[in-house]
Write a protein that holds these residues in place. Structure first.
Motif, PDB file in Angstrom:
ATOM      1  N   ARG A  16       0.860  -1.183   0.000  1.00  0.00           N
ATOM      2  CA  ARG A  16       0.000   0.000   0.000  1.00  0.00           C
ATOM      3  C   ARG A  16       0.896   1.232   0.000  1.00  0.00           C
ATOM      4  O   ARG A  16       1.850   1.313   0.756  1.00  0.00           O
ATOM      5  CB  ARG A  16      -0.888  -0.031   1.243  1.00  0.00           C
ATOM      6  CG  ARG A  16      -1.901   1.060   1.341  1.00  0.00           C
ATOM      7  CD  ARG A  16      -3.106   0.853   0.474  1.00  0.00           C
ATOM      8  NE  ARG A  16      -4.040  -0.117   1.032  1.00  0.00           N
ATOM      9  CZ  ARG A  16      -5.228  -0.353   0.489  1.00  0.00           C
ATOM     10  NH1 ARG A  16      -5.621   0.292  -0.576  1.00  0.00           N
ATOM     11  NH2 ARG A  16      -6.026  -1.242   1.005  1.00  0.00           N
ATOM     12  N   SER A  17       0.593   2.194  -0.858  1.00  0.00           N
ATOM     13  CA  SER A  17       1.389   3.421  -0.901  1.00  0.00           C
ATOM     14  C   SER A  17       0.923   4.360   0.202  1.00  0.00           C
ATOM     15  O   SER A  17      -0.064   4.101   0.901  1.00  0.00           O
ATOM     16  CB  SER A  17       1.239   4.098  -2.266  1.00  0.00           C
ATOM     17  OG  SER A  17      -0.066   4.625  -2.399  1.00  0.00           O
ATOM     18  N   SER A  19      -0.497   7.183  -0.125  1.00  0.00           N
ATOM     19  CA  SER A  19      -1.802   7.762  -0.441  1.00  0.00           C
ATOM     20  C   SER A  19      -2.908   6.722  -0.452  1.00  0.00           C
ATOM     21  O   SER A  19      -4.058   7.058  -0.717  1.00  0.00           O
ATOM     22  CB  SER A  19      -1.746   8.463  -1.797  1.00  0.00           C
ATOM     23  OG  SER A  19      -1.432   7.526  -2.806  1.00  0.00           O
ATOM     24  N   GLY A  20      -2.583   5.451  -0.204  1.00  0.00           N
ATOM     25  CA  GLY A  20      -3.599   4.419  -0.100  1.00  0.00           C
ATOM     26  C   GLY A  20      -3.764   3.558  -1.331  1.00  0.00           C
ATOM     27  O   GLY A  20      -4.586   2.643  -1.339  1.00  0.00           O
ATOM     28  N   LYS A  21      -2.995   3.819  -2.387  1.00  0.00           N
ATOM     29  CA  LYS A  21      -3.106   3.009  -3.597  1.00  0.00           C
ATOM     30  C   LYS A  21      -2.280   1.744  -3.442  1.00  0.00           C
ATOM     31  O   LYS A  21      -1.327   1.696  -2.672  1.00  0.00           O
ATOM     32  CB  LYS A  21      -2.631   3.806  -4.810  1.00  0.00           C
ATOM     33  CG  LYS A  21      -3.490   4.998  -5.103  1.00  0.00           C
ATOM     34  CD  LYS A  21      -2.955   5.783  -6.275  1.00  0.00           C
ATOM     35  CE  LYS A  21      -3.833   6.991  -6.527  1.00  0.00           C
ATOM     36  NZ  LYS A  21      -3.281   7.846  -7.589  1.00  0.00           N
ATOM     37  N   ILE A  22      -2.644   0.707  -4.192  1.00  0.00           N
ATOM     38  CA  ILE A  22      -1.920  -0.556  -4.146  1.00  0.00           C
ATOM     39  C   ILE A  22      -0.865  -0.529  -5.244  1.00  0.00           C
ATOM     40  O   ILE A  22      -1.164  -0.254  -6.406  1.00  0.00           O
ATOM     41  CB  ILE A  22      -2.874  -1.745  -4.308  1.00  0.00           C
ATOM     42  CG1 ILE A  22      -3.874  -1.757  -3.159  1.00  0.00           C
ATOM     43  CG2 ILE A  22      -2.105  -3.047  -4.347  1.00  0.00           C
ATOM     44  CD1 ILE A  22      -4.889  -2.856  -3.226  1.00  0.00           C
ATOM     45  N   MET A  23       0.370  -0.834  -4.854  1.00  0.00           N
ATOM     46  CA  MET A  23       1.491  -0.785  -5.779  1.00  0.00           C
ATOM     47  C   MET A  23       1.956  -2.204  -6.097  1.00  0.00           C
ATOM     48  O   MET A  23       1.795  -3.126  -5.300  1.00  0.00           O
ATOM     49  CB  MET A  23       2.647   0.005  -5.162  1.00  0.00           C
ATOM     50  CG  MET A  23       2.270   1.378  -4.645  1.00  0.00           C
ATOM     51  SD  MET A  23       1.646   2.474  -5.901  1.00  0.00           S
ATOM     52  CE  MET A  23       3.142   2.834  -6.786  1.00  0.00           C
ATOM     53  N   VAL A  49       1.154   1.438 -10.233  1.00  0.00           N
ATOM     54  CA  VAL A  49      -0.120   1.392  -9.519  1.00  0.00           C
ATOM     55  C   VAL A  49      -0.984   0.290 -10.129  1.00  0.00           C
ATOM     56  O   VAL A  49      -1.039   0.144 -11.351  1.00  0.00           O
ATOM     57  CB  VAL A  49      -0.830   2.752  -9.605  1.00  0.00           C
ATOM     58  CG1 VAL A  49      -2.168   2.712  -8.895  1.00  0.00           C
ATOM     59  CG2 VAL A  49       0.048   3.836  -9.021  1.00  0.00           C
ATOM     60  N   ASP A  52      -7.571  -0.135 -11.360  1.00  0.00           N
ATOM     61  CA  ASP A  52      -8.738  -0.073 -10.476  1.00  0.00           C
ATOM     62  C   ASP A  52      -9.594  -1.335 -10.538  1.00  0.00           C
ATOM     63  O   ASP A  52     -10.211  -1.729  -9.546  1.00  0.00           O
ATOM     64  CB  ASP A  52      -9.598   1.139 -10.824  1.00  0.00           C
ATOM     65  CG  ASP A  52      -8.904   2.444 -10.467  1.00  0.00           C
ATOM     66  OD1 ASP A  52      -8.043   2.422  -9.564  1.00  0.00           O
ATOM     67  OD2 ASP A  52      -9.223   3.476 -11.081  1.00  0.00           O
ATOM     68  N   VAL A  55      -8.244  -3.993  -8.023  1.00  0.00           N
ATOM     69  CA  VAL A  55      -8.111  -3.647  -6.608  1.00  0.00           C
ATOM     70  C   VAL A  55      -9.027  -4.482  -5.711  1.00  0.00           C
ATOM     71  O   VAL A  55      -8.575  -4.998  -4.681  1.00  0.00           O
ATOM     72  CB  VAL A  55      -8.324  -2.135  -6.407  1.00  0.00           C
ATOM     73  CG1 VAL A  55      -8.461  -1.791  -4.935  1.00  0.00           C
ATOM     74  CG2 VAL A  55      -7.168  -1.365  -7.014  1.00  0.00           C
ATOM     75  N   GLU A  59      -7.651  -6.759  -2.582  1.00  0.00           N
ATOM     76  CA  GLU A  59      -8.086  -6.505  -1.213  1.00  0.00           C
ATOM     77  C   GLU A  59      -8.785  -7.712  -0.607  1.00  0.00           C
ATOM     78  O   GLU A  59      -8.750  -7.909   0.604  1.00  0.00           O
ATOM     79  CB  GLU A  59      -9.003  -5.291  -1.195  1.00  0.00           C
ATOM     80  CG  GLU A  59      -8.238  -3.990  -1.419  1.00  0.00           C
ATOM     81  CD  GLU A  59      -9.139  -2.773  -1.491  1.00  0.00           C
ATOM     82  OE1 GLU A  59     -10.346  -2.935  -1.736  1.00  0.00           O
ATOM     83  OE2 GLU A  59      -8.605  -1.660  -1.311  1.00  0.00           O
TER      84      GLU A  59
END
Length: 65
Positions: A16-17, A19-23, A49, A52, A55, A59
């Motif tokens: 998780r970055s 800013s909350g994005k998945i890398m 990244v 979308d 994701v 998760e």
């Protein structure tokens, strides 16, 4: 309710970055590197990244990410 298990294969591949994005890592940086330019190898070393659409699947594999 019991604790949920994390898929260990996904835990090794995604972060998780801030800013909350998945890398994720980029592909094609494992072998046969002698014919790839240094600029190309540098670009492949950077994180990307996750799209979308993927994701929710990630998760689901990592409930505490």
């Amino acid at each position: 309710m019991p604790k949920l298990k994390t898929r260990r294969a996904a835990a090794k591949r995604f972060r998780r970055s801030g800013s909350g994005k998945i890398m994720r890592r980029k592909a094609f940086k494992n072998h046969l590197l002698q014919h790839k330019s240094s600029g190309r190898k540098n670009r492949l070393s950077q994180k990307a990244v996750v799209v979308d659409a993927d994701v929710p699947n990630i998760e689901g594999m990592m409930p505490y990410l």
